[in-house]
Design a protein around this motif. Structure first.
Motif: not given
Length: 265
Positions: A166-189
């Motif tokens: 949040e100090e970098q101007g990004m919301s918790e919602e965006k953080l969790r969206e990024d993490a969600h996408d990263q989990v999908l990528i990890d699972q696929r790889l």
């Protein structure tokens, strides 16, 4: 499969990069990268942008983002925003700028922008591929990744990570969206078919490492290479990661060939 195996695929890199911007020790996206990817594959030769040139001694250069459009690319109809690109690019630029201060070479902004864009395209292709294959990222999976990210960034809790984000101007919602996408990528790889290294491959890998061993140690004494059996597990892990990297890269290239990708950068 390691979450940093493709350092150019930088969703995790962005998360960890933000984690390092707080009061935590300044580790890179790979705990050192930055892996990175990392691992950094970006070229440091050539002329940087007007704002990316090295300033007075001790002053960090600033990235030039004046030419970033609102939409940097479309991948199979999905738009990649200039805002997200800028976040990724600035993070990568910061890491490269620190390296350039040590090497004395300027950051090649054009090359870095191209690599950052290809990273975003690769991420989107992998996310779409994971969803098409039926992979899902549950809340527990996302929380686990956030906990790992916070720990790697030297933070005590996910709450600390959220605050840094949040100090970098990004919301918790965006953080969790990024993490969600990263989990999908990890699972696929992780689902990619990768053969285990054979005994012959491990022996060859050991011989190559032995040949590259420095002739003298730090104290001027002859450096000794450990016996094969002593380092076999480590060699197997390194070679397996190398094979995973190659398989992942090949998979992304296959996805790219069949995808409808239009860039605007």
């Amino acid at each position: 499969m390691s979450k940093k195996l493709l350092t150019s695929f930088a969703l995790a890199g962005v998360l960890l990069g933000v984690a390092g911007c707080g009061d935590a020790p300044e580790e890179g996206a790979d705990g050192a990268e930055t892996e990175n990817p990392a691992d950094a594959e970006q070229g440091a030769e050539g002329d940087g942008g007007a704002e990316g040139e090295a300033g007075p001694e001790g002053e960090m250069p600033e990235p030039d983002t004046s030419d970033i459009p609102e939409v940097v690319a479309e991948v199979n109809g999905e738009e990649l925003s200039g805002e997200e690109f800028t976040t990724l690019y600035e993070n990568q630029f910061q890491q490269m700028a620190m390296q350039s201060q040590m090497s004395g070479e300027e950051v090649d902004e054009d090359a870095l922008k191209e690599q950052s864009l290809e990273s975003m395209i690769a991420n989107e292709l992998l996310i779409q591929d994971a969803e098409d294959a039926g992979f899902e990222a549950g809340e527990d999976d996302v929380e686990e990744l956030l906990e790992t990210t916070a720990e790697t960034g030297g933070m005590e809790s996910v709450e600390d990570l959220i605050q840094a984000y949040e100090e970098q101007g990004m919301s918790e919602e965006k953080l969790r969206e990024d993490a969600h996408d990263q989990v999908l990528i990890d699972q696929r790889l992780e689902d990619l078919d990768v053969e285990e290294p054979s005994e012959e491959e491990l022996r060859d890998y050991y011989d190559e490492a032995s040949a590259q061993q420095a002739p003298e140690g730090a104290e001027g004494e002859e450096a000794e290479m450990p016996e094969f059996e002593e380092v076999r597990d480590e060699l197997e892990q390194e070679l397996t990661t190398q094979k995973q990297n190659e398989a992942a890269q090949a998979h992304v290239e296959d996805l790219r060939e069949d995808a409808d990708v239009e860039t605007h950068l």
